[in-house]
Design a protein around this motif. Sequence first.
Motif, PDB file in Angstrom:
ATOM      1  N   GLU A  38       0.750  -1.183   0.108  1.00 41.86           N
ATOM      2  CA  GLU A  38       0.016   0.000  -0.123  1.00 41.86           C
ATOM      3  C   GLU A  38       0.837   1.180  -0.260  1.00 41.86           C
ATOM      4  OE1 GLU A  38      -0.937   1.026   4.699  1.00 41.86           O
ATOM      5  OE2 GLU A  38      -2.119  -0.547   3.704  1.00 41.86           O
ATOM      6  N   LEU A  39       2.004   1.334   0.390  1.00 44.26           N
ATOM      7  CA  LEU A  39       3.097   2.340   0.316  1.00 44.26           C
ATOM      8  C   LEU A  39       3.370   2.731  -1.201  1.00 44.26           C
ATOM      9  CD1 LEU A  39       5.378   1.326   2.967  1.00 44.26           C
ATOM     10  CD2 LEU A  39       3.457   2.996   3.120  1.00 44.26           C
ATOM     11  N   GLY A  40       2.889   1.988  -2.307  1.00 43.55           N
ATOM     12  CA  GLY A  40       3.094   2.617  -3.628  1.00 43.55           C
ATOM     13  C   GLY A  40       4.623   2.268  -3.989  1.00 43.55           C
ATOM     14  N   LEU A  41       5.293   1.345  -3.225  1.00 41.41           N
ATOM     15  CA  LEU A  41       6.656   1.141  -3.952  1.00 41.41           C
ATOM     16  C   LEU A  41       6.613   0.374  -5.121  1.00 41.41           C
ATOM     17  CD1 LEU A  41       8.306   0.423  -0.507  1.00 41.41           C
ATOM     18  CD2 LEU A  41       8.652   2.474  -1.769  1.00 41.41           C
ATOM     19  N   ASP A  42       7.501   0.276  -6.090  1.00 37.08           N
ATOM     20  CA  ASP A  42       7.633  -0.741  -7.252  1.00 37.08           C
ATOM     21  C   ASP A  42       7.942  -1.936  -6.711  1.00 37.08           C
ATOM     22  OD1 ASP A  42      10.535  -0.528  -7.085  1.00 37.08           O
ATOM     23  OD2 ASP A  42      10.622   1.006  -8.452  1.00 37.08           O
ATOM     24  N   ALA A  43       8.044  -2.996  -7.608  1.00 38.39           N
ATOM     25  CA  ALA A  43       8.565  -4.340  -7.150  1.00 38.39           C
ATOM     26  C   ALA A  43       9.875  -4.435  -6.674  1.00 38.39           C
ATOM     27  CB  ALA A  43       8.237  -5.155  -8.471  1.00 38.39           C
ATOM     28  N   ALA A  44      10.937  -3.751  -7.218  1.00 37.90           N
ATOM     29  CA  ALA A  44      12.194  -3.800  -6.752  1.00 37.90           C
ATOM     30  C   ALA A  44      12.432  -3.229  -5.551  1.00 37.90           C
ATOM     31  CB  ALA A  44      13.148  -2.938  -7.950  1.00 37.90           C
ATOM     32  N   ALA A  45      11.760  -2.121  -5.299  1.00 42.00           N
ATOM     33  CA  ALA A  45      11.802  -1.571  -3.950  1.00 42.00           C
ATOM     34  C   ALA A  45      11.195  -2.524  -2.896  1.00 42.00           C
ATOM     35  CB  ALA A  45      11.197  -0.027  -3.817  1.00 42.00           C
ATOM     36  N   ARG A  46      10.012  -2.964  -3.121  1.00 41.16           N
ATOM     37  CA  ARG A  46       9.249  -3.949  -2.200  1.00 41.16           C
ATOM     38  C   ARG A  46      10.381  -5.148  -1.972  1.00 41.16           C
ATOM     39  NH1 ARG A  46       4.878  -2.848  -5.248  1.00 41.16           N
ATOM     40  NH2 ARG A  46       4.909  -5.042  -6.135  1.00 41.16           N
ATOM     41  N   SER A  47      10.874  -5.733  -2.923  1.00 39.21           N
ATOM     42  CA  SER A  47      11.913  -6.792  -2.683  1.00 39.21           C
ATOM     43  C   SER A  47      13.018  -6.247  -1.939  1.00 39.21           C
ATOM     44  CB  SER A  47      12.170  -7.191  -4.159  1.00 39.21           C
ATOM     45  OG  SER A  47      13.299  -8.388  -4.029  1.00 39.21           O
ATOM     46  N   LEU A  48      13.492  -5.175  -2.050  1.00 45.77           N
ATOM     47  CA  LEU A  48      14.750  -4.829  -1.279  1.00 45.77           C
ATOM     48  C   LEU A  48      14.277  -4.578   0.253  1.00 45.77           C
ATOM     49  CD1 LEU A  48      17.478  -3.917  -0.885  1.00 45.77           C
ATOM     50  CD2 LEU A  48      16.793  -1.682  -1.811  1.00 45.77           C
ATOM     51  N   VAL A  49      13.131  -4.068   0.378  1.00 48.58           N
ATOM     52  CA  VAL A  49      12.362  -4.107   1.794  1.00 48.58           C
ATOM     53  C   VAL A  49      12.175  -5.349   2.221  1.00 48.58           C
ATOM     54  CG1 VAL A  49      10.425  -3.131   3.151  1.00 48.58           C
ATOM     55  CG2 VAL A  49      11.297  -1.504   1.401  1.00 48.58           C
ATOM     56  N   HIS A  50      11.658  -6.156   1.763  1.00 52.89           N
ATOM     57  CA  HIS A  50      11.402  -7.649   2.399  1.00 52.89           C
ATOM     58  C   HIS A  50      12.976  -8.231   2.752  1.00 52.89           C
ATOM     59  CE1 HIS A  50       7.031  -7.959   1.945  1.00 52.89           C
ATOM     60  NE2 HIS A  50       7.240  -7.312   0.903  1.00 52.89           N
ATOM     61  N   ALA A  51      13.770  -8.199   1.630  1.00 59.64           N
ATOM     62  CA  ALA A  51      15.260  -8.680   2.087  1.00 59.64           C
ATOM     63  C   ALA A  51      15.710  -8.202   3.250  1.00 59.64           C
ATOM     64  CB  ALA A  51      16.141  -8.769   0.781  1.00 59.64           C
ATOM     65  N   SER A  52      15.802  -6.855   3.469  1.00 61.56           N
ATOM     66  CA  SER A  52      16.174  -6.143   4.462  1.00 61.56           C
ATOM     67  C   SER A  52      15.710  -6.431   5.632  1.00 61.56           C
ATOM     68  CB  SER A  52      15.940  -4.611   4.254  1.00 61.56           C
ATOM     69  OG  SER A  52      16.693  -3.987   3.247  1.00 61.56           O
ATOM     70  N   LEU A  53      14.355  -6.780   5.753  1.00 61.98           N
ATOM     71  CA  LEU A  53      13.489  -7.154   6.974  1.00 61.98           C
ATOM     72  C   LEU A  53      13.784  -8.629   7.303  1.00 61.98           C
ATOM     73  CD1 LEU A  53       9.947  -5.614   6.229  1.00 61.98           C
ATOM     74  CD2 LEU A  53      11.447  -4.892   7.995  1.00 61.98           C
ATOM     75  N   ALA A  54      14.145  -9.381   6.381  1.00 64.10           N
ATOM     76  CA  ALA A  54      14.754 -10.682   6.726  1.00 64.10           C
ATOM     77  C   ALA A  54      15.826 -10.658   7.436  1.00 64.10           C
ATOM     78  CB  ALA A  54      14.524 -11.749   5.436  1.00 64.10           C
ATOM     79  N   GLU A  55      16.761  -9.797   6.665  1.00 68.75           N
ATOM     80  CA  GLU A  55      18.253  -9.711   7.352  1.00 68.75           C
ATOM     81  C   GLU A  55      18.125  -9.071   8.841  1.00 68.75           C
ATOM     82  OE1 GLU A  55      22.412  -9.755   7.272  1.00 68.75           O
ATOM     83  OE2 GLU A  55      20.802 -10.958   6.187  1.00 68.75           O
TER      84      GLU A  55
END
Length: 108
Positions: A38-55
């Motif tokens: 819902e934040l309006g991030l593109d797919a690449a940004a969402r992927s980076l956020v998910h990877a960062s949260l997992a780390e």
Amino acid sequence: MNYRIVYFVPDPFLGERIAIAALADGVGLVRRPRDLAELGLDAAARSLVHASLAELERVAPEGELPIAVGPQVVGGPVRSVPSGVTDPAQWIASAMSSGVRRPLPTLP
């Protein structure tokens, strides 16, 4: 109890940061209560956020951000949960939701 909000910086030149999680003493990682889509991030940004949260879940000591999540993931200042709060994780999640998008501080 102290905590730091963790922000994603989609583009440092736009001067915006988005609250994605928090690191809290005694609690660890507190994720945003709403879907990141819902934040309006593109797919690449969402992927980076998910990877960062997992780390962060995997290796982050309380209050510290591992170098692997930077430079687009930054920590805010250390803050304190008000005394008398019975569920600190829920209070922190609520605090993140109230101010999701914030401008970056300007340099002098």
